[in-house]
Design a protein around this motif. Structure first.
Motif, short mmCIF file in Angstrom:
data_model
loop_
_atom_site.label_atom_id
_atom_site.label_comp_id
_atom_site.label_asym_id
_atom_site.label_seq_id
_atom_site.Cartn_x
_atom_site.Cartn_y
_atom_site.Cartn_z
N LEU A 6 0.85 -1.18 0.00
CA LEU A 6 0.00 0.00 0.00
C LEU A 6 0.89 1.23 0.00
CD1 LEU A 6 -2.83 1.34 0.33
CD2 LEU A 6 -2.51 1.13 2.80
N VAL A 7 0.59 2.15 -0.91
CA VAL A 7 1.36 3.38 -1.03
C VAL A 7 0.46 4.54 -0.62
CG1 VAL A 7 2.75 4.83 -2.54
CG2 VAL A 7 2.62 2.37 -2.96
N LEU A 8 0.88 5.25 0.42
CA LEU A 8 0.15 6.42 0.90
C LEU A 8 0.89 7.66 0.41
CD1 LEU A 8 -0.31 5.12 4.56
CD2 LEU A 8 -1.92 4.90 2.67
N THR A 9 0.23 8.47 -0.39
CA THR A 9 0.92 9.58 -1.04
C THR A 9 0.24 10.91 -0.74
OG1 THR A 9 -0.37 9.45 -3.09
CG2 THR A 9 1.60 8.07 -2.94
N GLY A 10 1.01 11.98 -0.93
CA GLY A 10 0.46 13.32 -0.91
C GLY A 10 0.31 13.95 0.45
#
Length: 389
Positions: A6-10
């Motif tokens: 899971l990639v959490l961005t921003g």
């Protein structure tokens, strides 16, 4: 269920080195991965633009919540309290006891040790019975006793290696010897519910005490000719000071004074929560004592003493930033990194660094909690508006 990757961005990502804006956190296998990972076709991306990502909270001092007490003799009830605080961002909980008969405390320690062995809690904090009757707070006076090292050892042994901290009035007979015993056993000695002088508190610190239990509360006030324990605990770099930031236990000026005096590396926000945390007003019990909660404030039915709190750490975070005006990074240290380091588990939790457990929280732009992850699994799925997804 957490995705494999899971990639959490921003988000504004709060790291030990500072805040990274438009940051990126990758979760894989229940842990935080290197930021360069998460580019494969199986990675799921969650855009958190405008939100904050901070490490899960670590609570050193908590008696219960969700209508459940950590001193209950029932594992399901204890786990209900743990889950209540997880939903409010506390991904690591040390369960605190309250003054009782030694036999009762040892039975409680045995059950809590089982839950610690299972990974449900991070250990046990014994608050009482070795405290001062002059500063007993919400502890039954008839059950208090001086800190006989042999009895202190019985409690530590009953916890089967899961005792993390014990609060005691170190000025009482046997106090300093008990501090030394705790240090030898690898248990944190905490000064609290104490009527000690400045000099007696310095002696306790020199003997190995390293925590101030809910600083300012249940101890003599700071005075210019009798500085008492508050000055000794604030000025010594070996001591971590607990603070209950609920707007009831501390005036904002006292909280700011503690931060300025100790620095943000020596403060640990705690809840000191009792059963009503995350549950509501009503009548409860704290050990053998009846507690009435009105307007979110817990007080003894007889005597009117404050009886723990109904605080959850997401509220402590929000208040610290929005009311007290503390920097986000300092608040994160007080809620995560500092207590994790004190417990000796900062290799696993307390910051958003690769290799550590994926314990993280999603906060919105106003610092309201929107999501909770523990070991890579969502305890509380992020609550994002349709336009934010």
């Amino acid at each position: 269920m957490a995705a494999e990757q899971l990639v959490l961005t921003g988000a504004h990502v709060v790291l030990p080195t500072g805040t990274v804006h438009d940051g990126r956190v990758v979760v894989a296998g229940g842990r935080i991965a290197e930021p360069s990972a998460g580019s494969g076709p199986d990675a799921r991306v969650l855009d958190l633009t405008g939100h904050w990502l901070v490490p899960g909270f670590v609570d050193l001092h908590n008696h219960g919540g969700g209508g459940a007490s950590f001193t209950a003799g029932d594992a399901e009830e204890i786990l209900r309290g743990v889950q209540t605080h997880r939903l409010h961002g506390t991904t690591t909980t040390v369960a605190s006891t309250v003054t009782g008969d030694m036999d009762v405390l040892m039975r409680q320690a045995g059950l809590l040790a089982e839950l610690a062995e299972q990974g449900d809690i991070a250990g046990i904090h014994f608050e009482g019975p070795f405290i001062s009757p002059c500063r007993k707070g919400a502890h039954a006076e008839q059950l208090l006793r001086a800190p006989d090292p042999a009895e202190v050892r019985k409690l530590v042994d009953a916890a089967r290696g899961r005792a993390r901290m014990l609060t005691l009035a170190t000025e009482l007979p046997g106090g300093l010897d008990s501090v030394r015993l705790l240090v030898d056993q690898g248990v944190i000695a905490a000064v609290g519910h104490t009527d000690a002088t400045y000099e007696q508190t310095v002696a306790a610190i020199d003997a190995g005490a390293t925590v101030a239990t809910h600083l300012f509360n249940a101890m003599p006030t700071l005075a210019h000719r009798a500085p008492g324990p508050v000055a000794a605990l604030l000025e010594d770099e070996r001591v971590t000071v607990e603070l209950i930031n609920d707007g009831v236990h501390l005036h904002p000026a006292a909280l700011r004074l503690a931060f300025r005096s100790a620095g943000d590396g020596r403060v640990a926000f705690i809840t000191d929560a009792m059963d009503a945390a995350g549950f509501g007003d009503g009548t409860y019990r704290l050990g053998p004592l009846e507690v009435v909660v009105q307007g979110g404030v817990a007080r003894l039915a007889e005597g009117d003493s404050i009886a723990g709190s109904t605080l959850t750490l997401d509220r402590a975070f929000h208040r610290a930033v929005t009311v007290d005006g503390l920097p986000v990074e300092s608040v994160v240290r007080a809620l995560s990194a500092n207590p994790a380091a004190l417990l000796g588990i900062d290799d696993r939790v307390g910051s958003l660094e690769p290799g550590k457990d994926a314990d993280l929280l999603v906060l919105d732009a106003g610092f309201a909690l929107r999501g909770v992850m523990r070991k890579g699994e969502w305890v509380r799925e992020p609550e994002l508006d349709a336009g934010e997804r």
